[in-house]
Design an enzyme around this catalytic site. Structure first.
Site, short mmCIF file in Angstrom:
data_model
loop_
_atom_site.label_atom_id
_atom_site.label_comp_id
_atom_site.label_asym_id
_atom_site.label_seq_id
_atom_site.Cartn_x
_atom_site.Cartn_y
_atom_site.Cartn_z
N GLY A 169 0.78 -1.24 0.00
CA GLY A 169 0.00 0.00 0.00
C GLY A 169 0.81 1.28 0.00
CG HIS A 170 3.99 1.66 2.17
ND1 HIS A 170 3.60 2.53 3.16
CD2 HIS A 170 4.04 0.42 2.75
CE1 HIS A 170 3.45 1.86 4.30
NE2 HIS A 170 3.69 0.58 4.07
NE ARG A 171 1.46 3.86 -6.67
CZ ARG A 171 0.40 4.05 -7.46
NH1 ARG A 171 -0.75 3.47 -7.19
NH2 ARG A 171 0.49 4.83 -8.52
#
Length: 250
Positions: A77-79
């Site tokens: 979920g980390h962009r």
């Protein structure tokens, strides 16, 4: 916490340790985790036991050192291409985060080939493919695929050399000794525990290939080597010729 292992030697085969259905392992591969105390399940970080997630696939005859880690669940979920790397979407209980986009990107299966040696506290990132016969150094961080019979060290891990010349690697990838029966391995053990690849290949060609032909041809094996598709998968033998041909055409 009680140590899962009684001593540093010998390691315990993965098949005896794993409970997560998304870890699939080949025969005789082992984890020696005495210095970290936990079983191999805890080496696969963030790997949920549910269907549809990226799996950890490990071939046969792999040696995995204490504290090796396999990071799973894609980018979690980390962009890094967004203004914030914070996973707002996954904290739906906070009303201020309503409307956040889901930044999760899957990385696919992480695939470790056959006869791979992974050093203590090495870290393998999501979706990585490590080829047959590769060596990963202690505390290496592996963010990219590693070719068969390569030695990768450092942070980030870089290939420092091939274990053998390319034409000799091709021979090993063709004969695929890790698929042989225990009786076949017993006969070939003096050669397997030497550096004489040519003798092992000649033995295979004379005594095994003609009697017990593998489903994967040399052409398909080399195609898999080029494209990285299917390297080290415990299910490689299930590939049909048509699948291999489609891979070769990529």
């Amino acid at each position: 916490m009680q140590n899962y292992f009684e001593s540093p030697f010998p390691g315990v085969t993965l098949a005896k340790q794993i409970t997560n259905p998304n870890i699939l392992v080949g025969r005789f591969s082992y984890y020696s985790g005495y210095y970290h105390g936990h079983s191999f399940d805890d080496c696969a970080r963030y790997l949920m036991p549910t269907e549809g997630v990226g799996r950890l696939l490990i071939g046969s005859f792999c040696s995995i050192g204490s504290g090796a880690t396999f990071i799973m669940a894609g980018n979690q979920g980390h962009r890094d291409d967004w203004i914030s790397t914070f996973p707002f979407y996954w904290m739906s209980e906070v009303s201020a985060f309503n409307g956040a986009e889901n930044g999760y990107h899957p990385a696919g299966d992480t695939v470790i080939g056959n006869d791979v040696w992974i050093g203590s506290e090495a870290i393998v990132m999501p979706g990585i493919k490590i080829g047959d016969g590769a060596i990963i150094g202690t505390r290496a961080i592996v963010p990219h695929d590693v070719e068969p019979y390569s030695v990768a060290l450092g942070s980030p891990a870089k290939t420092i050399r091939k274990r053998f010349e390319d034409h000799r690697i091709d021979l090993l990838l063709e004969l695929q000794w890790w698929k042989w029966s225990e009786s076949q391995l017993h006969i070939a053990m003096p050669m397997l525990t030497s550096g004489n690849i040519e003798a092992l290949h000649a033995h295979w060609n004379t005594h095994i290939r003609t009697r017990y032909p593998l489903k994967t041809s040399l052409t398909a094996t080399l195609c898999l080597k080029r494209t990285f598709s299917g390297w080290g998968s415990p299910h490689l033998e299930q590939l049909e010729s048509s699948t291999c041909m489609s891979i070769c055409s990529l």
